[in-house]
Design an enzyme around this catalytic site. Structure first.
Site, PDB file in Angstrom:
ATOM      1  N   SER A  96     -63.755 -64.158  -1.176  1.00 51.06           N
ATOM      2  CA  SER A  96     -63.444 -62.742  -0.924  1.00 51.06           C
ATOM      3  C   SER A  96     -61.943 -62.575  -1.111  1.00 51.06           C
ATOM      4  O   SER A  96     -61.190 -63.563  -1.047  1.00 51.06           O
ATOM      5  CB  SER A  96     -63.823 -62.398   0.522  1.00 51.06           C
ATOM      6  OG  SER A  96     -63.308 -61.134   0.904  1.00 51.06           O
TER       7      SER A  96
ATOM      8  N   TYR B 103     -63.737 -64.114   9.879  1.00 47.02           N
ATOM      9  CA  TYR B 103     -64.197 -64.013   8.481  1.00 47.02           C
ATOM     10  C   TYR B 103     -63.092 -64.448   7.525  1.00 47.02           C
ATOM     11  O   TYR B 103     -63.322 -65.215   6.592  1.00 47.02           O
ATOM     12  CB  TYR B 103     -64.616 -62.560   8.223  1.00 47.02           C
ATOM     13  CG  TYR B 103     -65.150 -62.272   6.828  1.00 47.02           C
ATOM     14  CD1 TYR B 103     -66.404 -62.725   6.433  1.00 47.02           C
ATOM     15  CD2 TYR B 103     -64.410 -61.511   5.916  1.00 47.02           C
ATOM     16  CE1 TYR B 103     -66.909 -62.431   5.156  1.00 47.02           C
ATOM     17  CE2 TYR B 103     -64.896 -61.213   4.654  1.00 47.02           C
ATOM     18  CZ  TYR B 103     -66.145 -61.672   4.281  1.00 47.02           C
ATOM     19  OH  TYR B 103     -66.643 -61.384   3.033  1.00 47.02           O
TER      20      TYR B 103
HETATM   21  P1  NDP Z   1     -75.499 -58.650   1.604  1.00 48.59           P
HETATM   22  O1  NDP Z   1     -75.525 -58.529   3.076  1.00 48.59           O
HETATM   23  O2  NDP Z   1     -75.878 -57.492   0.775  1.00 48.59           O
HETATM   24  O3  NDP Z   1     -76.415 -59.913   1.152  1.00 48.59           O
HETATM   25  C1  NDP Z   1     -76.248 -61.138   1.789  1.00 48.59           C
HETATM   26  C2  NDP Z   1     -77.235 -62.148   1.230  1.00 48.59           C
HETATM   27  O4  NDP Z   1     -77.049 -63.373   1.936  1.00 48.59           O
HETATM   28  C3  NDP Z   1     -78.683 -61.727   1.426  1.00 48.59           C
HETATM   29  O5  NDP Z   1     -79.452 -62.213   0.344  1.00 48.59           O
HETATM   30  C4  NDP Z   1     -79.056 -62.468   2.707  1.00 48.59           C
HETATM   31  O6  NDP Z   1     -80.471 -62.668   2.774  1.00 48.59           O
HETATM   32  C5  NDP Z   1     -78.283 -63.782   2.533  1.00 48.59           C
HETATM   33  N1  NDP Z   1     -78.029 -64.458   3.791  1.00 48.59           N
HETATM   34  C6  NDP Z   1     -77.356 -63.995   4.873  1.00 48.59           C
HETATM   35  N2  NDP Z   1     -77.376 -64.897   5.856  1.00 48.59           N
HETATM   36  C7  NDP Z   1     -78.078 -65.956   5.384  1.00 48.59           C
HETATM   37  C8  NDP Z   1     -78.465 -67.213   5.940  1.00 48.59           C
HETATM   38  N3  NDP Z   1     -78.121 -67.562   7.189  1.00 48.59           N
HETATM   39  N4  NDP Z   1     -79.198 -68.054   5.183  1.00 48.59           N
HETATM   40  C9  NDP Z   1     -79.558 -67.715   3.919  1.00 48.59           C
HETATM   41  N5  NDP Z   1     -79.216 -66.550   3.343  1.00 48.59           N
HETATM   42  C10 NDP Z   1     -78.488 -65.683   4.072  1.00 48.59           C
HETATM   43  O7  NDP Z   1     -74.019 -59.158   1.244  1.00 48.59           O
HETATM   44  P2  NDP Z   1     -73.161 -59.035  -0.114  1.00 48.59           P
HETATM   45  O8  NDP Z   1     -74.031 -59.129  -1.291  1.00 48.59           O
HETATM   46  O9  NDP Z   1     -72.240 -57.900   0.033  1.00 48.59           O
HETATM   47  O10 NDP Z   1     -72.259 -60.360   0.047  1.00 48.59           O
HETATM   48  C11 NDP Z   1     -72.524 -61.567  -0.660  1.00 48.59           C
HETATM   49  C12 NDP Z   1     -71.305 -62.477  -0.523  1.00 48.59           C
HETATM   50  O11 NDP Z   1     -70.161 -61.817  -1.043  1.00 48.59           O
HETATM   51  C13 NDP Z   1     -70.955 -62.849   0.919  1.00 48.59           C
HETATM   52  O12 NDP Z   1     -70.534 -64.192   0.968  1.00 48.59           O
HETATM   53  C14 NDP Z   1     -69.794 -61.925   1.257  1.00 48.59           C
HETATM   54  O13 NDP Z   1     -68.929 -62.451   2.235  1.00 48.59           O
HETATM   55  C15 NDP Z   1     -69.114 -61.849  -0.100  1.00 48.59           C
HETATM   56  N6  NDP Z   1     -68.274 -60.663  -0.255  1.00 48.59           N
HETATM   57  C16 NDP Z   1     -68.795 -59.405  -0.148  1.00 48.59           C
HETATM   58  C17 NDP Z   1     -67.978 -58.289  -0.281  1.00 48.59           C
HETATM   59  C18 NDP Z   1     -68.487 -56.893  -0.123  1.00 48.59           C
HETATM   60  O14 NDP Z   1     -67.661 -55.968  -0.028  1.00 48.59           O
HETATM   61  N7  NDP Z   1     -69.802 -56.635  -0.133  1.00 48.59           N
HETATM   62  C19 NDP Z   1     -66.534 -58.447  -0.556  1.00 48.59           C
HETATM   63  C20 NDP Z   1     -66.096 -59.810  -0.660  1.00 48.59           C
HETATM   64  C21 NDP Z   1     -66.945 -60.871  -0.507  1.00 48.59           C
HETATM   65  P3  NDP Z   1     -81.262 -62.796   4.194  1.00 48.59           P
HETATM   66  O15 NDP Z   1     -80.613 -61.823   5.138  1.00 48.59           O
HETATM   67  O16 NDP Z   1     -82.676 -62.487   3.869  1.00 48.59           O
HETATM   68  O17 NDP Z   1     -81.074 -64.220   4.602  1.00 48.59           O
END
Ligand code: NDP
Length: 277
Positions: A161, A174
């Site tokens: 990020s 975070y």
């Molecule tokens: P979302 O919340 O939209 O998606 C998160 C994904 O991670 C889902 O598929 C979720 O599936 C999975 N996930 C969460 N917890 C777990 C777990 N314990 N085990 C397995 N899978 C898990 O998030 P984003 O797409 O926005 O974010 C994706 C990545 O990008 C993250 O690492 C985030 O920190 C990073 N990021 C996002 C930004 C943003 O503005 N959106 C900016 C910078 C970085 P499920 O809940 O079914 O497990």
């Protein structure tokens, strides 16, 4: 087919490599069921990779897998797992390799951000952020790296990020986890530099996903401001004055995954409209 290039590559082989530059590769995307991870999964499948998507929600995984399978001809499968649980990570990686072959590309994308002022960042929140955003990447990488080294090829791409490159208030845990992910990336890149395994981080700014929707809801509930105001505040951090789109993050990941990106390792690539430079 005649080898027109004199390099051992036939004309049809060259065409295949152009159309499907990730053909023969098996990519695992954690958190591939929605948001940035689903966009990455789609882009890697479009480039010809076999694919495993990991997440906890089985229905969401089935949905994305059936969508991608309908669109692309490559093998694609779900492996439900909580990436904070070592036994589940091991079982998912073993099942993925058993079904779709050795894992050559790992995208550590699963993660989430929770905010709190530092004085209210208790040990539980601190541990939760580090386990999901940092330790899970360590565990997934430990499972697949030996196979990559043995095969003499690997691509590890960590979705960090801009919070791994600069500070933001109210997200100390975070930010610490994402800075840690970049440290992991840089150190491991040096360890694997002679083995044709590259390790890079992609650092999105605020991106239009459910995570950002939850951030906006949180600002609204804590400050009483409107959702439009909250959204505008996040977009204003980006010099392009907009949220990043998941497909823009996916493009950077796909580029780093390509065999031709072999010289790029240990980098943290911001996809943030110039917010960090
Ligand atoms: P979302 O919340 O939209 O998606 C998160 C994904 O991670 C889902 O598929 C979720 O599936 C999975 N996930 C969460 N917890 C777990 C777990 N314990 N085990 C397995 N899978 C898990 O998030 P984003 O797409 O926005 O974010 C994706 C990545 O990008 C993250 O690492 C985030 O920190 C990073 N990021 C996002 C930004 C943003 O503005 N959106 C900016 C910078 C970085 P499920 O809940 O079914 O497990």
């Amino acid at each position: 087919m005649t080898d027109l290039s004199g390099t051992g590559t036939t004309a049809s082989g060259a065409a295949d490599a152009r159309d499907a530059p990730l053909g023969g590769q098996h990519a695992v995307v954690t958190g591939g069921s929605r948001g940035i991870g689903a966009a990455i999964a789609g882009r890697l499948a479009a480039l010809g990779a076999s694919l495993t998507v990991i997440g906890r929600d089985r229905q969401a995984l089935r949905h994305v897998v059936s969508d991608l399978s309908r669109t692309f001809g490559t093998p694609i499968g779900p492996e439900p797992a909580d990436v904070t649980q070592p036994d589940q990570v091991r079982a998912a990686m073993e099942a993925a390799a058993g079904s779709r072959g050795p894992i050559s590309i790992l995208v550590n994308n699963a993660g989430t951000g929770k905010s709190a002022p530092f004085r209210r960042t208790d040990r539980a929140l601190w541990d939760e952020m580090l386990e999901l955003n940092l330790t899970s990447a360590y565990m997934c990488t430990r499972e697949v790296l030996p196979g990559m080294i043995e095969a003499g090829f690997g691509r590890i791409i960590n979705i960090a990020s801009t919070a791994g490159l600069k500070g933001y208030p109210y997200v100390t845990a975070y930010c610490a986890a994402k800075h840690g992910m970049i440290g992991l990336t840089r150190a491991l890149a040096l360890e694997t530099a002679r083995q044709n395994v590259t390790v890079n981080a992609v650092c999105p700014g605020y991106t239009e996903t459910e995570l950002t929707t939850r951030t906006i809801d949180n600002i609204v509930s804590k400050t009483g401001r409107s959702a439009d105001d909250a959204m505008a505040e996040l977009a204003a951090l980006n010099p392009q004055k907009r949220l990043v789109q998941p497909r823009e993050v996916a493009e950077a990941v796909a580029w780093l995954a390509l065999p031709g990106s072999a010289a790029i390792t240990g980098q943290a690539v911001a996809v943030a409209g110039g917010e960090v430079m």
